[in-house]
Motif scaffolding. Structure first.
Motif, PDB file in Angstrom:
ATOM      1  N   THR A 150      37.130   3.222 -22.742  1.00 36.30           N
ATOM      2  CA  THR A 150      37.457   1.923 -22.974  1.00 36.30           C
ATOM      3  C   THR A 150      37.131   1.710 -24.531  1.00 36.30           C
ATOM      4  OG1 THR A 150      36.530   1.264 -20.879  1.00 36.30           O
ATOM      5  CG2 THR A 150      36.625  -0.544 -22.657  1.00 36.30           C
ATOM      6  N   GLY A 151      38.189   1.011 -25.167  1.00 33.17           N
ATOM      7  CA  GLY A 151      38.090   0.519 -26.811  1.00 33.17           C
ATOM      8  C   GLY A 151      36.961  -0.733 -26.848  1.00 33.17           C
ATOM      9  N   LEU A 152      36.444  -0.452 -27.929  1.00 29.41           N
ATOM     10  CA  LEU A 152      35.457  -1.617 -28.151  1.00 29.41           C
ATOM     11  C   LEU A 152      35.656  -2.290 -29.533  1.00 29.41           C
ATOM     12  CD1 LEU A 152      33.276  -3.210 -26.913  1.00 29.41           C
ATOM     13  CD2 LEU A 152      31.735  -1.621 -28.423  1.00 29.41           C
ATOM     14  N   GLY A 153      35.700  -3.622 -29.682  1.00 28.80           N
ATOM     15  CA  GLY A 153      35.916  -4.112 -30.926  1.00 28.80           C
ATOM     16  C   GLY A 153      34.993  -5.499 -31.233  1.00 28.80           C
ATOM     17  N   ALA A 154      35.419  -6.101 -32.311  1.00 24.83           N
ATOM     18  CA  ALA A 154      34.787  -7.503 -32.483  1.00 24.83           C
ATOM     19  C   ALA A 154      35.810  -8.611 -33.032  1.00 24.83           C
ATOM     20  CB  ALA A 154      33.523  -7.339 -32.974  1.00 24.83           C
ATOM     21  N   VAL A 155      35.473  -9.613 -33.178  1.00 25.32           N
ATOM     22  CA  VAL A 155      36.198 -10.607 -33.700  1.00 25.32           C
ATOM     23  C   VAL A 155      35.591 -11.159 -34.985  1.00 25.32           C
ATOM     24  CG1 VAL A 155      37.307 -12.898 -33.648  1.00 25.32           C
ATOM     25  CG2 VAL A 155      37.223 -11.513 -31.442  1.00 25.32           C
ATOM     26  N   GLU A 157      32.117   0.720 -42.180  1.00 29.04           N
ATOM     27  CA  GLU A 157      31.060   1.585 -42.546  1.00 29.04           C
ATOM     28  C   GLU A 157      30.377   2.181 -40.920  1.00 29.04           C
ATOM     29  OE1 GLU A 157      28.204  -0.706 -44.777  1.00 29.04           O
ATOM     30  OE2 GLU A 157      29.632  -0.585 -46.609  1.00 29.04           O
ATOM     31  N   VAL A 158      30.202   1.188 -40.041  1.00 30.81           N
ATOM     32  CA  VAL A 158      29.616   1.567 -38.856  1.00 30.81           C
ATOM     33  C   VAL A 158      30.358   2.226 -37.920  1.00 30.81           C
ATOM     34  CG1 VAL A 158      27.764  -0.124 -39.222  1.00 30.81           C
ATOM     35  CG2 VAL A 158      29.865  -0.987 -37.910  1.00 30.81           C
ATOM     36  N   GLY A 159      31.575   2.419 -38.093  1.00 29.05           N
ATOM     37  CA  GLY A 159      32.543   3.032 -37.069  1.00 29.05           C
ATOM     38  C   GLY A 159      33.046   2.024 -36.138  1.00 29.05           C
ATOM     39  N   LEU A 160      33.116   0.728 -36.285  1.00 30.02           N
ATOM     40  CA  LEU A 160      33.655  -0.011 -35.295  1.00 30.02           C
ATOM     41  C   LEU A 160      35.212   0.415 -35.053  1.00 30.02           C
ATOM     42  CD1 LEU A 160      33.132  -2.857 -33.446  1.00 30.02           C
ATOM     43  CD2 LEU A 160      34.051  -3.929 -35.296  1.00 30.02           C
ATOM     44  N   GLU A 161      35.603   0.295 -33.960  1.00 27.70           N
ATOM     45  CA  GLU A 161      37.052   0.853 -33.804  1.00 27.70           C
ATOM     46  C   GLU A 161      38.044  -0.219 -34.089  1.00 27.70           C
ATOM     47  OE1 GLU A 161      37.552   2.211 -29.372  1.00 27.70           O
ATOM     48  OE2 GLU A 161      35.133   2.450 -29.517  1.00 27.70           O
ATOM     49  N   GLU A 162      37.842  -1.399 -33.695  1.00 29.61           N
ATOM     50  CA  GLU A 162      38.636  -2.588 -34.009  1.00 29.61           C
ATOM     51  C   GLU A 162      38.230  -3.705 -34.394  1.00 29.61           C
ATOM     52  OE1 GLU A 162      41.875  -3.042 -30.919  1.00 29.61           O
ATOM     53  OE2 GLU A 162      41.937  -1.005 -30.670  1.00 29.61           O
ATOM     54  N   PRO A 173      27.173 -12.731 -38.797  1.00 28.94           N
ATOM     55  CA  PRO A 173      28.213 -11.969 -38.523  1.00 28.94           C
ATOM     56  C   PRO A 173      28.452 -10.405 -38.663  1.00 28.94           C
ATOM     57  CG  PRO A 173      28.747 -13.762 -39.449  1.00 28.94           C
ATOM     58  CD  PRO A 173      27.657 -13.875 -39.762  1.00 28.94           C
ATOM     59  N   GLU A 174      27.768 -10.143 -39.894  1.00 28.14           N
ATOM     60  CA  GLU A 174      27.782  -8.567 -40.001  1.00 28.14           C
ATOM     61  C   GLU A 174      26.836  -7.649 -39.253  1.00 28.14           C
ATOM     62  OE1 GLU A 174      28.669 -10.919 -44.131  1.00 28.14           O
ATOM     63  OE2 GLU A 174      27.177 -11.043 -42.465  1.00 28.14           O
ATOM     64  N   GLY A 175      25.749  -8.577 -38.793  1.00 31.03           N
ATOM     65  CA  GLY A 175      24.854  -7.904 -37.902  1.00 31.03           C
ATOM     66  C   GLY A 175      25.309  -7.855 -36.567  1.00 31.03           C
ATOM     67  N   PHE A 176      26.523  -8.915 -36.090  1.00 30.92           N
ATOM     68  CA  PHE A 176      27.093  -8.829 -34.790  1.00 30.92           C
ATOM     69  C   PHE A 176      27.993  -7.625 -34.888  1.00 30.92           C
ATOM     70  CE2 PHE A 176      30.200  -9.616 -32.019  1.00 30.92           C
ATOM     71  CZ  PHE A 176      29.879 -10.200 -30.846  1.00 30.92           C
ATOM     72  N   VAL A 177      28.539  -7.278 -35.707  1.00 33.18           N
ATOM     73  CA  VAL A 177      29.552  -6.175 -35.962  1.00 33.18           C
ATOM     74  C   VAL A 177      28.554  -4.968 -35.670  1.00 33.18           C
ATOM     75  CG1 VAL A 177      31.001  -4.810 -37.513  1.00 33.18           C
ATOM     76  CG2 VAL A 177      31.245  -7.097 -37.263  1.00 33.18           C
ATOM     77  N   ARG A 178      27.402  -4.603 -36.571  1.00 34.11           N
ATOM     78  CA  ARG A 178      26.520  -3.689 -36.345  1.00 34.11           C
ATOM     79  C   ARG A 178      25.977  -3.331 -35.005  1.00 34.11           C
ATOM     80  NH1 ARG A 178      24.999  -1.143 -41.033  1.00 34.11           N
ATOM     81  NH2 ARG A 178      25.257  -2.219 -43.059  1.00 34.11           N
TER      82      ARG A 178
END
Length: 291
Positions: A2-7, A26-31, A274-279
């Motif tokens: 399963t792919g994972l991303g954030a908005v 930087e943290v390797g988020l896919e999308e 928002p930055e913390g949410f992506v991390r």
């Protein structure tokens, strides 16, 4: 897998995007996904900036409202992104919110017909074809892109109702489902998408992307509940998730089991970090999803 991303939600000012996009990379988020919501931020302009500021993360736009766009312009902009950032742009198109389309004088009498004509022409243009068509809404006379993508690219369609979901299966390469779609709704959508694919004789892969409204940290339960109520879906079971990484990963897995290929964590509109949410998505949730 399963792919994972954030908005990156457009409730945030455009100048916030650079920091969020760089963290995602930087943290390797896919999308990292963006929205073209009226009357906030443009989807193509923000996607181009996010792609230019990053090196690895894929950047999605979900969705570009087709009533606002001549299909040739959509194709030119999409092809430009795909040529400049191969393999990293993900574009979805959809009906748009009808009240917003009415506000700008672009509301179509038949949104389904418009979306069908737009999808067919857009995929053909991005595939390097020369297109002449005289539809109800889309009319092209001997149009071809000088710089089409160098490789096949996917065009996703946003859909909610049964007819739109069947159309997505028939005429798009993937489907984007809103955060108002619980696991059972994903299963129902999958069946309708498959009906459209069968009717069109399509057998290639069809990606299903689902947004998951997600709240974590202080006040998570209250923030989630308030947003669901504001959206008018406060009494719909199995929508959204509040809690730590274990809770969020469990919700992601339930959507994946229902048929989601990619789950995009959608923070609440009042997300304080928002930055913390992506991390959080990349560093804490992702390892639990792949475990």
């Amino acid at each position: 897998m399963t792919g994972l991303g954030a908005v990156f939600r457009p409730q945030l000012a455009p100048e916030r995007l650079r920091a969020v996009a760089r963290v995602a990379d930087e943290v390797g988020l896919e999308e990292l996904w963006l929205w073209e919501d009226c009357f906030r931020e443009g989807g193509i302009s923000t996607a181009a900036a996010a792609l230019a500021w990053t090196e690895r993360v894929r950047v999605g736009v979900g969705l570009l409202p087709v009533p606002l766009r001549n299909v040739a312009v959509t194709a030119m902009e999409a092809a430009t992104l795909h040529r400049m950032f191969p393999g990293r742009a993900v574009l979805g198109v959809g009906h748009g919110v009808q009240d917003w389309m009415g506000q700008v004088g672009a509301r179509a009498e038949s949104p389904l017909t418009l979306l069908r004509e737009h999808l067919v022409a857009l995929r053909a243009l991005l595939g390097g074809e020369r297109v002449t068509t005289k539809g109800r809404y889309v009319r092209l006379d001997d149009v071809a892109l000088d710089w089409p993508p160098e490789q096949a690219v996917e065009v996703l369609a946003g859909a909610t109702g049964p007819r739109s979901l069947r159309l997505a299966g028939e005429a798009a390469d993937g489907t984007v489902l809103t955060a108002n779609t619980p696991p059972d709704g994903v299963r129902r959508a999958g069946r309708l998408i498959d009906e459209g694919r069968a009717a069109a004789g399509r057998s290639e892969a069809h990606r299903v992307v689902v947004y998951l409204l997600t709240a974590t940290g202080p006040g998570a339960d209250e923030r989630l509940r308030d947003e669901l109520v504001a959206e008018g879906v406060g009494d719909v079971p199995d929508l959204g998730v509040a809690g730590d990484a274990e809770a969020v990963a469990g919700a992601v897995r339930r959507l994946a089991e229902a048929g989601a290929d990619t789950v995009i964590l959608q923070p609440t509109g009042d997300e304080p970090d928002p930055e913390g949410f992506v991390r959080f998505a990349a560093e804490q949730v992702r390892p639990l999803v792949v475990a």
